[in-house]
Design a protein around this motif. Structure first.
Motif, short mmCIF file in Angstrom:
data_model
loop_
_atom_site.label_atom_id
_atom_site.label_comp_id
_atom_site.label_asym_id
_atom_site.label_seq_id
_atom_site.Cartn_x
_atom_site.Cartn_y
_atom_site.Cartn_z
N LEU A 21 47.91 35.73 43.18
CA LEU A 21 47.16 36.12 41.98
C LEU A 21 46.24 35.00 41.54
N LEU A 22 46.76 33.79 41.44
CA LEU A 22 45.95 32.66 41.02
C LEU A 22 44.83 32.38 42.03
N GLN A 23 45.13 32.52 43.31
CA GLN A 23 44.12 32.30 44.35
C GLN A 23 42.99 33.33 44.24
N ARG A 24 43.34 34.59 43.99
CA ARG A 24 42.31 35.64 43.84
C ARG A 24 41.37 35.33 42.69
N VAL A 25 41.95 34.98 41.55
CA VAL A 25 41.13 34.68 40.37
C VAL A 25 40.28 33.43 40.63
N ARG A 58 49.71 36.22 32.55
CA ARG A 58 50.10 36.60 33.91
C ARG A 58 49.30 37.78 34.44
N ASP A 59 48.46 38.38 33.61
CA ASP A 59 47.67 39.53 34.01
C ASP A 59 46.35 39.05 34.62
N GLU A 60 45.99 39.62 35.76
CA GLU A 60 44.78 39.19 36.47
C GLU A 60 43.53 39.36 35.60
N ARG A 61 43.43 40.48 34.93
CA ARG A 61 42.25 40.71 34.07
C ARG A 61 42.19 39.71 32.93
N ALA A 65 39.22 37.00 32.31
CA ALA A 65 38.52 36.99 31.03
C ALA A 65 38.60 35.61 30.38
N ALA A 66 39.74 34.97 30.48
CA ALA A 66 39.91 33.65 29.86
C ALA A 66 39.03 32.60 30.53
N VAL A 67 38.99 32.60 31.86
CA VAL A 67 38.17 31.57 32.52
C VAL A 67 36.68 31.92 32.48
N ALA A 68 36.35 33.18 32.26
CA ALA A 68 34.94 33.58 32.16
C ALA A 68 34.29 32.96 30.92
#
Length: 73
Positions: A21-25, A58-61, A65-68
């Protein structure tokens, strides 16, 4: 890889699906923002993702959104 930029020493070890998950984001954000994966900006992104994850996001979205909202340049 995100693991090149952060140390996973605190708390419980990440499960493979959590690391995925972290890698995808991380990969998506690098591509969208134009961050070189071996740069200081990538290091900051990786650290931010890990902190967000460890603090309960823990949610991908929600992670995206947070790092955006962060200017890594």
């Amino acid at each position: 890889m995100i693991t090149e930029h952060v140390s996973f020493t605190s708390g419980d070890p990440l499960q493979p699906e959590e690391l995925d998950l972290l890698q995808r984001v991380f990969d998506l954000t690098c591509a969208e923002v134009g961050i070189e994966k071996k740069s200081r900006q990538a290091e900051g992104l990786a650290a931010t993702l890990l902190k967000l994850f460890q603090s309960g996001t823990r949610d991908e979205r929600e992670l995206k959104a947070a790092v955006a909202k962060i200017d890594f340049i």
